[in-house]
Design an enzyme around this catalytic site. Structure first.
Site, PDB file in Angstrom:
ATOM      1  N   PHE A 194      32.484  -0.580 -31.318  1.00  0.00           N
ATOM      2  CA  PHE A 194      32.513  -1.187 -29.991  1.00  0.00           C
ATOM      3  C   PHE A 194      33.956  -1.460 -29.586  1.00  0.00           C
ATOM      4  CE2 PHE A 194      32.338  -4.694 -32.964  1.00  0.00           C
ATOM      5  CZ  PHE A 194      33.220  -5.621 -32.451  1.00  0.00           C
ATOM      6  N   CYS A 195      34.163  -1.612 -28.268  1.00  0.00           N
ATOM      7  CA  CYS A 195      35.466  -1.951 -27.702  1.00  0.00           C
ATOM      8  C   CYS A 195      35.227  -2.680 -26.389  1.00  0.00           C
ATOM      9  CB  CYS A 195      36.332  -0.706 -27.524  1.00  0.00           C
ATOM     10  SG  CYS A 195      35.604   0.555 -26.441  1.00  0.00           S
ATOM     11  N   THR A 196      36.266  -2.925 -25.620  1.00  0.00           N
ATOM     12  CA  THR A 196      36.143  -3.767 -24.432  1.00  0.00           C
ATOM     13  C   THR A 196      35.217  -3.169 -23.384  1.00  0.00           C
ATOM     14  OG1 THR A 196      38.403  -4.528 -24.802  1.00  0.00           O
ATOM     15  CG2 THR A 196      37.420  -5.018 -22.658  1.00  0.00           C
TER      16      THR A 196
END
Length: 300
Positions: free
Chosen positions: A174-176
């Site tokens: 996951f990331c922003t």
């Protein structure tokens, strides 16, 4: 309230330089501010403005080659979170430094925010946060692995050194907003990892859709504008920014002896020389006089 739209889209722009001027003119004519990056691999950025202004820029972007299905995520801001409009040409719209990585050739399995909790709770799943260390420091998912990277360029090296730890595991990333996972999951596929998943729409979509009582998110989400951090419901968080090193600061960090506004914080107290500090102090004086916008962090 102003509309803040975060977007990215991987497509093929044969001549991104030809797109720069018209895009900047539309944004400026509409009073929209922010940063948009153009490269041969597509477009990435965040903009803010009135509803009509942001809609006009998004319509222009969707008319670009291969961008008809471009998507974006919206939040709001009480004050303009950007000082001006910048359209920049880059080698990559998010810098990984791996020329063979191409999300258009395949990425991991998308997982909707509503299904993310069940996935990351599974015992055979390793959850990896692909963001930078200073972002992770203020918030991440419970149990997520922090690679400790200072830059997204460091991620491939970290994976090569640690791949053995994940043998036999499904990998959830996951990331922003999702863009780094487009590249990192494509990279893992090229490294022979076939069970790769990533959070569709990133942390921002999760914080928008999942209630706080059901959430596995801990802390706040760092964002690359003057809001600095967001919480559940995409509400502004408590963090500010050190305008010397561009790292997030909790309110109590401003009470530490190392802190000098715009000049240093406890995280960067030993990182700059006297000439840098003199330059930072002059910049801060200009900010205090309203002559200069301090600016957000840089997403690399």
């Amino acid at each position: 309230m102003l509309i803040v739209a975060a977007l990215y889209h991987f497509t093929r722009f044969p001549d991104p330089a030809a797109l720069k001027g018209p895009l900047a003119r539309v944004a400026c004519a509409q009073g929209v501010r922010g940063t948009l990056l153009l490269a041969r691999e597509g477009i990435n950025g965040t903009i803010a403005g009135t509803r009509a202004g942001v809609d006009a820029v998004l319509a222009h972007i969707r008319a670009l080659p291969g961008c008809a299905d471009a998507d974006w995520k919206e939040s709001t801001a009480a004050a303009m979170p950007f000082g001006k409009m910048k359209v920049r040409l880059k080698q990559e719209i998010v810098t990984m430094g791996q020329p063979d990585v191409d999300p258009r050739a395949g990425v991991g399995h998308y997982v909707d925010a509503a299904d993310w909790n069940a996935l990351i709770r599974a015992p055979d799943v390793a959850v990896i946060d692909t963001r930078n260390d200073y972002e992770i420091a203020i918030g991440t998912f419970a149990g997520a692995i922090d690679p400790g990277t200072r830059s997204f360029r460091d991620f491939p090296g970290w994976w090569r050194r640690n791949a053995h730890r994940f043998a036999g595991k499904r990998v959830a990333m996951f990331c922003t907003g999702g863009i780094r996972c487009e590249k990192s999951t494509n990279y893992l596929l090229s490294q022979g990892v076939d069970q790769v998943f990533h959070l569709k729409g990133g942390i921002l979509k999760y914080l928008e859709d999942v209630s706080q009582q059901d959430s596995l998110w801990q802390g706040e989400c760092f964002v690359f504008d003057q809001r600095v951090s967001l919480t559940h419901g995409l509400q502004p968080g408590r963090h500010g920014l050190c305008h010397a090193c561009r790292r997030p600061l909790a309110p109590e960090d401003r009470d530490r002896p190392e802190y000098e506004e715009g000049v240093r914080c406890h995280q960067c107290a030993g990182e700059y020389d006297d000439a840098d500090r003199t330059r930072f102090r002059e910049r801060q004086r200009q900010v205090a006089r309203g002559e200069l916008f301090a600016g957000p962090a840089s997403e690399e």
